[in-house]
Design an enzyme around this catalytic site. Structure first.
Site, PDB file in Angstrom:
ATOM      1  N   SER A  67       0.831  -1.191   0.000  1.00  0.00           N
ATOM      2  CA  SER A  67       0.000   0.000   0.000  1.00  0.00           C
ATOM      3  C   SER A  67       0.873   1.252   0.000  1.00  0.00           C
ATOM      4  O   SER A  67       1.787   1.389   0.806  1.00  0.00           O
ATOM      5  CB  SER A  67      -0.899  -0.006   1.240  1.00  0.00           C
ATOM      6  OG  SER A  67      -1.722   1.132   1.255  1.00  0.00           O
ATOM      7  N   GLY A  68       0.576   2.167  -0.923  1.00  0.00           N
ATOM      8  CA  GLY A  68       1.342   3.407  -1.006  1.00  0.00           C
ATOM      9  C   GLY A  68       2.493   3.362  -1.977  1.00  0.00           C
ATOM     10  O   GLY A  68       3.226   4.338  -2.120  1.00  0.00           O
ATOM     11  N   THR A  80      -2.136   2.140  -7.905  1.00  0.00           N
ATOM     12  CA  THR A  80      -3.300   2.800  -8.509  1.00  0.00           C
ATOM     13  C   THR A  80      -2.864   3.833  -9.539  1.00  0.00           C
ATOM     14  O   THR A  80      -3.448   3.932 -10.625  1.00  0.00           O
ATOM     15  CB  THR A  80      -4.148   3.473  -7.412  1.00  0.00           C
ATOM     16  OG1 THR A  80      -4.560   2.470  -6.467  1.00  0.00           O
ATOM     17  CG2 THR A  80      -5.374   4.135  -8.002  1.00  0.00           C
ATOM     18  N   SER A 116      -5.490   4.596  -0.545  1.00  0.00           N
ATOM     19  CA  SER A 116      -5.248   3.155  -0.596  1.00  0.00           C
ATOM     20  C   SER A 116      -6.475   2.425  -1.143  1.00  0.00           C
ATOM     21  O   SER A 116      -7.602   2.654  -0.705  1.00  0.00           O
ATOM     22  CB  SER A 116      -4.924   2.635   0.810  1.00  0.00           C
ATOM     23  OG  SER A 116      -4.751   1.240   0.790  1.00  0.00           O
ATOM     24  N   GLU A 131       0.412  -6.565   3.108  1.00  0.00           N
ATOM     25  CA  GLU A 131       0.178  -5.627   4.207  1.00  0.00           C
ATOM     26  C   GLU A 131       0.653  -6.220   5.539  1.00  0.00           C
ATOM     27  O   GLU A 131       0.313  -7.359   5.880  1.00  0.00           O
ATOM     28  CB  GLU A 131      -1.313  -5.263   4.318  1.00  0.00           C
ATOM     29  CG  GLU A 131      -1.779  -4.397   3.158  1.00  0.00           C
ATOM     30  CD  GLU A 131      -3.166  -3.832   3.373  1.00  0.00           C
ATOM     31  OE1 GLU A 131      -3.531  -2.916   2.621  1.00  0.00           O
ATOM     32  OE2 GLU A 131      -3.882  -4.288   4.301  1.00  0.00           O
TER      33      GLU A 131
END
Length: 1033
Positions: A116-117, A121, A169, A395
């Site tokens: 995530s990050g 996306t 996220s 994660e």
């Protein structure tokens, strides 16, 4: 076949750039160690080079700042270019996937992974934007592209949220198929979503937010809409938005995002009615979170404040009383009887949250389906697709729950798929080229996948059994079952099973899995509830009666009459993952691995420890070792020979035999050892990067030598050809030029003869009327005269003499021009006069009418300007000013007054007001002369400054005429005549002026000329004034 086999490598970019900023392809590293990998990554990151290849895999490091590498110019640069021809870029990967699909007519997918990050996306957005620009364009296709692009902000609003690691996220997995026709046009799309994090709707950890759409609605919606939905513009008023204690985040612009989402909903064909229902559902979830329960004396849940409940029932279109009942009672059916069992306080809160999660989760699925309908391709002809898989990264939080367990299980499956596809493609290429395959050592994570998903024995199966087991099943009993089943598994450990040292790092309600990426500790609290995620039948029945069409559509698909227990969340997710794996296995794979450069989101910061951890769990070193297994580099014979043939005399400049034979001769000449290369069916395989680099260095040196020789030969040939052309051109130009000049000279002389003849005839007939013979001559005379005249025009109005003498034929014209010119100068002069000067001229005009030609000293006064006054108010005694009172002083001047008895001179001030003239001696007013009693004003015709005021004397005691001398005689008389309106009473007298000393007593003022000016009483008793004779100008 693996994509690198289809995309021909252009070494010009990959090899010559290796010494500038690191190496663009990790496959060409001399050492395949983790240290060398990280060093190359850091070196490139320091220069904002965030992309690096491992073969056709793209490694992307999040720079946490805007880089100018995503503009239209960059897109055009990468369109249709070979994969390695330009520096690594996400556009290069997208373009090559697209062109390979068109060439081979097969399906592809791009797997974007990372934690995530890390920028997954954003990477998927860049790929969609690239296809939107690079694919062919038409009205229909532009509509499809718009919907694909606009689906992103909608899905992000409803499926993304702020977490501790990322402000945007993705809290769901997304697989999008972009459908292309045979011409390469994007004609449709389809989205699959995986495991929306429903629990976030009702609970957020500290420092995290709910899904974006809630905050966008509250902060950005219009006041009318908020009023209609029963909402207030304050996120702190809603329980579901405040648990993370960060409802407002400076880096997130909810207001602008709201506008973007509303616009996007229109583009993807969501009707106004459905949009209204959609926002009503979002608002109903917020109101549902504010429904509060109390406990009665029996411990049963009750509802006291029904305000929020009424809004929920209104927005969902269900009966309020029935809604209250299903939130506080469970309906139990026993054969034909139905019994309402009241909820405890905790159970009622659980049911409320379960309803909120169900409503939001089903609405999200409906939204994805509507997007799919809007992008659906109705053309039945065969289509090829490129899939984009943007799915959760691995994660690891401080507390990891059911969601992290599912996400990390997904990453395990994708890593397993990744290794399988990579090994498979490598092995197929080796077999196709008849090269012996050398087994590669790598960690096979099948043992971990089996630990999670194995039927009857895996963690998911045990979790499902515990959820279905009758009796008091809890999260802790689930943990105990795991300890019984997994006691000896090498990748599973709990507090009970751990050794003494490990036990210190585990709580009693935790279990730890040794994933391929590292150890992750999971807290079992909430596992059963989140896995069940059930709604009671009476709640489903009520929601199916909703007047909100979206809700009714979502819940009507559920079989509320079925006695069969629905699948658990984990089982559903496991099944969807298996289907996804089948989809991906049927396509050619391309990979993008996204890395976070640091945890604090600071630009320019490279956290080596964090990067090393991500490199490990993304399996980048394993992938590199697979790519480097045996042979680091492979190339088709034709291309290899074409590039390096200049290094061998036998192959330069043309090789006449088979390409494979030419390559064999070339490498023998270069001194390759047998262990350094292998000859396949269509390609040469080179084992070590250093061998390739040495060849490239030799080629670079050879290029310079060849270039020098070619340049010399070409320059000589080119210069000789140019010289011959120039010599021939010079000869032709000379010939043509001489002819042109001779013809010009002939024409010029003929013209001169005609002109001279006309001039002579014109001169001879210049006195006649205009005829053919003299028309041009007269025109010449006119032009010549006007040219001379323009340089000798008078400059001022007073200049009456300067005017160029005209020829005889232009006498009349000259006079007209002179008059016009003087009129023009006069007009310019008049327009340039200020209001002050205009008044001055008006007074001077009055003076002229009174004295011009009558008084000798007048010509000398013309140039002297008149002043408004000759005595300032400060020089007039204050007592005098008070006595004058309200009479406005128009003019004042110093004078010499001659006494009536003896004509003795005395200095006085003469003050002219609106109504009278005052003779003032310091603080006394000696005489006041009303303008009505002023009979006349007399002056002599000489150059003296004497003036006489004739005053009507009716009373013997009244003073007679005033005799005064004033240096500003013309100014005084002019202003007095204007102020008193006595212009007709001013007389210029010759010889003497009779005066009336007092009533009945007369005298006179005599005037004469002399050497010096003087005034004295003559023997005859008159005042004698001697003036100097004025000089004639």
């Amino acid at each position: 076949m693996e994509p690198v086999a289809q995309v021909q490598l252009d070494m010009e970019g990959a090899l010559t750039a290796r010494d500038r900023v690191g190496i663009q392809d990790f496959v060409l590293l001399d050492e395949t160690t983790e240290t060398a990998f990280l060093s190359n990554l850091k070196k490139r990151f320091s220069k904002d080079l965030i992309y690096t290849y491992i073969g056709t895999l793209l490694v992307s490091v999040n720079p946490y700042k805007e880089l100018d590498i995503y503009n239209k110019k960059q897109m055009d640069l990468y369109m249709g270019v070979n994969f390695f021809e330009l520096p690594p870029h996400i556009y290069a990967l997208a373009d090559n996937a697209y062109h390979t699909m068109l060439t081979e007519l097969n399906n592809h997918f791009i797997l974007i992974s990372g934690e995530s990050g890390a920028g997954k996306t954003e990477a998927s957005k860049k790929i969609l934007q690239y296809y939107a620009v690079s694919c062919p364009s038409s009205t229909l296709l532009n509509t499809v592209r718009d919907k694909m692009l606009k689906s992103n902000p909608v899905l992000e609003a409803f499926g993304n949220a702020k977490t501790l690691k990322n402000d945007n996220s993705s809290r769901f997995g997304k697989y999008m198929d972009i459908q292309f026709d045979s011409e390469g046009d994007a004609v449709g799309g389809h989205i699959l979503n995986y495991l929306l994090e429903r629990s976030r709707v009702v609970h957020q950890n500290h420092g995290e937010r709910n899904f974006h759409i809630f905050y966008q609605l509250v902060e950005g919606a219009e006041e009318d809409l908020l009023h209609k939905l029963g909402l207030e513009r304050d996120c702190q008023r809603y329980n579901y938005l405040t648990q993370g204690e960060c409802a407002i985040v400076p880096s997130i612009d909810d207001k602008n995002a709201w506008k973007t989402v509303k616009n996007a909903l229109q583009v993807i064909d969501i009707s106004e009615i459905n949009t209204s229902h959609l926002f009503g559902i979002v608002a109903s979830v917020l109101h549902l979170g504010n429904v509060q329960f109390d406990s009665d004396s029996k411990g049963h849940a009750t509802l006291n404040d029904n305000t929020s409940l009424r809004w929920v029932s209104n927005l969902l279109g269900v009966d309020g009383q029935s809604l209250q009942e299903v939130l506080t009672f469970r309906k139990i059916e026993a054969k034909t009887d139905q019994v309402l069992s009241p909820f405890t306080l905790d159970h009622a809160i659980y049911v409320r949250d379960a309803l909120a999660k169900a409503i939001y989760g089903h609405t999200f699925t409906w939204l994805v389906n509507r997007i799919n309908e809007s992008m659906e391709n109705t053309d039945p002809s065969r289509k090829t697709v490129i899939g984009l898989l943007d799915i959760y990264g691995f994660e690891v939080f401080y507390v990891n729950s059911f969601e992290q367990f599912c996400i990390n299980y997904c990453n395990e499956k994708l890593q397993q798929l990744f290794i399988q596809l990579t090994l498979k493609s490598e092995q197929e290429e080796y077999e196709a080229e008849d090269i012996e395959w050398e087994p590669v050592q790598f960690f096979n994570n099948k043992i971990i996948c089996d630990l999670v998903e194995e039927r009857y024995r895996g963690i998911i199966s045990i979790l499902d059994e515990e959820c279905l087991r009758p009796g008091e099943a809890t999260d802790l009993t689930f943990l105990e079952r795991l300890e019984e089943k997994m006691a000896n598994h090498p990748h599973f450990v709990t507090h009970k099973l751990a050794d003494k040292m490990t036990r210190k790092t585990l709580e009693r309600g935790d279990f730890r899995l040794l994933h391929y990426a590292g150890e992750v500790t999971y807290c079992v609290v909430g596992f059963l509830d989140k896995n069940n995620d059930l709604l009671y039948k009476n709640i489903k029945d009520l929601i199916c009666q909703s007047k909100n069409t979206i809700i009714r559509t979502c819940f009507s698909t559920l079989d509320s009459d079925s006695r069969r227990r629905p699948e658990t969340v984990a089982t559903q997710f496991k099944s969807s993952l298996l289907k996804l794996t089948e989809i991906l296995m049927a396509k050619e794979a391309w990979y993008i691995r996204c890395l976070k450069s640091n945890e604090s989101k600071q630009p320019g910061t490279f956290d080596e420890a964090l990067i090393r951890h991500q490199v490990k769990y993304l399996g980048l070193m394993e992938h590199l070792r697979v790519r480097r297994a045996g042979f680091a580099y492979r190339r088709k014979y034709e291309v290899f020979l074409q590039r390096y043939k200049a290094l061998c005399p036998a192959t330069w400049p043309h090789w006449r035999g088979l390409p494979a034979d030419g390559v064999e001769v070339l490498v023998q000449h270069l001194g390759y050892f047998p262990t350094e290369y292998k000859m396949g069916r269509t390609k040469i395989f080179i084992r070590h990067p250093r061998t390739l680099f040495a060849t490239e260095d030799a080629f670079e040196r050879c290029k310079h030598q060849l270039a020098t020789r070619l340049q010399a030969q070409y320059k000589g040939y080119k210069v000789k050809g140019q010289f011959r052309k120039q010599r021939e051109a010079a000869t032709k130009i000379e010939t043509c030029w001489r002819g042109v000049q001779a013809r010009k000279e002939r024409d010029r002389r003929a013209w001169a003869v005609k002109v001279i003849k006309k001039f002579i005839k014109g001169y001879m007939t210049r006195g006649q009327a205009k005829i053919t013979d003299n028309s041009e001559y007269l025109a010449f005379v006119r032009q010549n005269y006007l040219n001379k005249l323009k340089d000798k025009l008078p400059k001022t109005v007073l200049d009456k003499t300067t005017w160029h003498a005209p020829p005889q034929v232009l006498t009349e014209t000259s006079e007209l021009l002179r008059k016009l010119h003087y009129r023009l100068m006069v007009r310019r002069y008049v327009r340039g006069i200020t209001p002050q000067r205009k008044v001055q001229f008006q007074l001077k005009l009055v003076t002229s009418s009174l004295f011009k030609g009558r008084k000798e000293s007048y010509p000398h006064s013309v140039a002297q300007p008149f002043l408004d006054t000759r005595i300032s108010d400060q020089d007039i005694n204050l007592r005098v000013l008070q006595m004058i009172g309200n009479e406005h002083i128009k003019y004042s001047v110093p004078v010499i007054k001659y006494n009536r008895n003896g004509f003795k001179p005395a200095p006085r001030q003469l003050i002219l007001t609106q109504t009278a003239a005052y003779v003032v001696d310091d603080a006394k007013i000696k005489q006041r002369v009303l303008y009505t009693s002023l009979k006349g004003i007399s002056v002599s015709n000489l150059s003296d400054c004497t003036v006489v005021f004739h005053i009507a004397c009716e009373d013997p005691k009244q003073k007679g005429d005033l005799v005064m001398q004033c240096d500003h005689l013309f100014e005084l008389v002019t202003k007095l005549s204007v102020i008193s309106n006595k212009q007709n009473s001013v007389k210029v007298v010759q010889g003497s002026i009779k005066i009336e000393v007092q009533a009945g007593k007369e005298s006179a003022v005599d005037f004469s000329t002399g050497q010096e000016p003087m005034a004295y009483k003559a023997k005859n008793g008159h005042l004698m004034v001697v003036a100097i004779r004025a000089r004639t100008r």
